[in-house]
Motif scaffolding. Structure first.
Motif, short mmCIF file in Angstrom:
data_model
loop_
_atom_site.label_atom_id
_atom_site.label_comp_id
_atom_site.label_asym_id
_atom_site.label_seq_id
_atom_site.Cartn_x
_atom_site.Cartn_y
_atom_site.Cartn_z
N UNK A 1 1.30 -0.65 0.09
CA UNK A 1 -0.12 0.01 -0.74
C UNK A 1 0.78 0.51 0.01
N UNK A 2 0.05 2.48 -0.40
CA UNK A 2 1.53 3.75 -0.57
C UNK A 2 1.42 4.50 1.03
N UNK A 3 0.54 4.09 1.61
CA UNK A 3 -0.05 4.33 2.93
C UNK A 3 -0.92 3.79 3.88
N UNK B 1 -6.95 1.97 3.81
CA UNK B 1 -8.38 1.64 3.98
C UNK B 1 -8.85 1.91 2.68
N UNK B 2 -8.46 2.46 1.95
CA UNK B 2 -9.48 3.17 0.95
C UNK B 2 -9.18 1.86 0.37
N UNK B 3 -8.66 0.50 -0.04
CA UNK B 3 -8.76 -1.27 0.19
C UNK B 3 -9.66 -2.23 0.30
N UNK B 4 -9.59 -1.44 1.57
CA UNK B 4 -10.34 -2.53 2.54
C UNK B 4 -12.00 -2.13 2.64
N UNK C 1 -17.42 -2.93 0.23
CA UNK C 1 -18.45 -2.70 0.01
C UNK C 1 -18.94 -3.87 -0.86
N UNK C 2 -17.94 -4.89 -1.39
CA UNK C 2 -17.92 -5.67 -2.51
C UNK C 2 -18.29 -7.19 -2.33
N UNK D 1 -11.14 6.29 6.09
CA UNK D 1 -11.70 5.69 4.80
C UNK D 1 -12.99 5.01 4.42
N UNK D 2 -12.91 3.82 5.31
CA UNK D 2 -13.98 3.05 5.70
C UNK D 2 -14.52 4.32 6.23
#
Length: 91
Positions: A2-4, A9-12, A17-18, A41-42
């Motif tokens: 991850x970048x940071x 959090x965005x990927x999680x 959501x998926x 972000x979650x």
């Protein structure tokens, strides 16, 4: 990688959501010292609030950096198996 932590959090969030898990969440638990940044972000993405949880790590007798569990001030004990893949919550 991850970048940071925000990126993580965005990927999680995308996975939550998926898998349709967002509707079952009332809030987002987050551990300070890194977890708040992941949770932000979650929580924002599903419209829920962040609840910080302060815990104390229970280190392994073999390696202090490896946690076998954690305990919170709410007396919730979380124990991990030796592979670190499953958790058992004990109230």
């Amino acid at each position: 990688m991850y970048i940071n932590r925000i990126d993580a959090g965005k990927i999680l969030l995308e996975e939550i959501l998926k898998r349709g898990l967002a509707t079952s969440l009332s809030f987002v638990f987050a551990i300070p010292r890194g977890g708040i940044e992941v949770a932000y972000p979650i929580a924002e993405g599903i419209g829920k609030r962040i609840v910080p949880v302060v815990v104390h790590k229970i280190p392994s007798s073999i390696n202090e950096e490896f946690a076998i569990g954690a305990i919170s001030v709410l007396e919730i004990l979380l124990l991990m198996n030796m592979q670190g893949t499953k958790a058992k919550i004990i109230f």
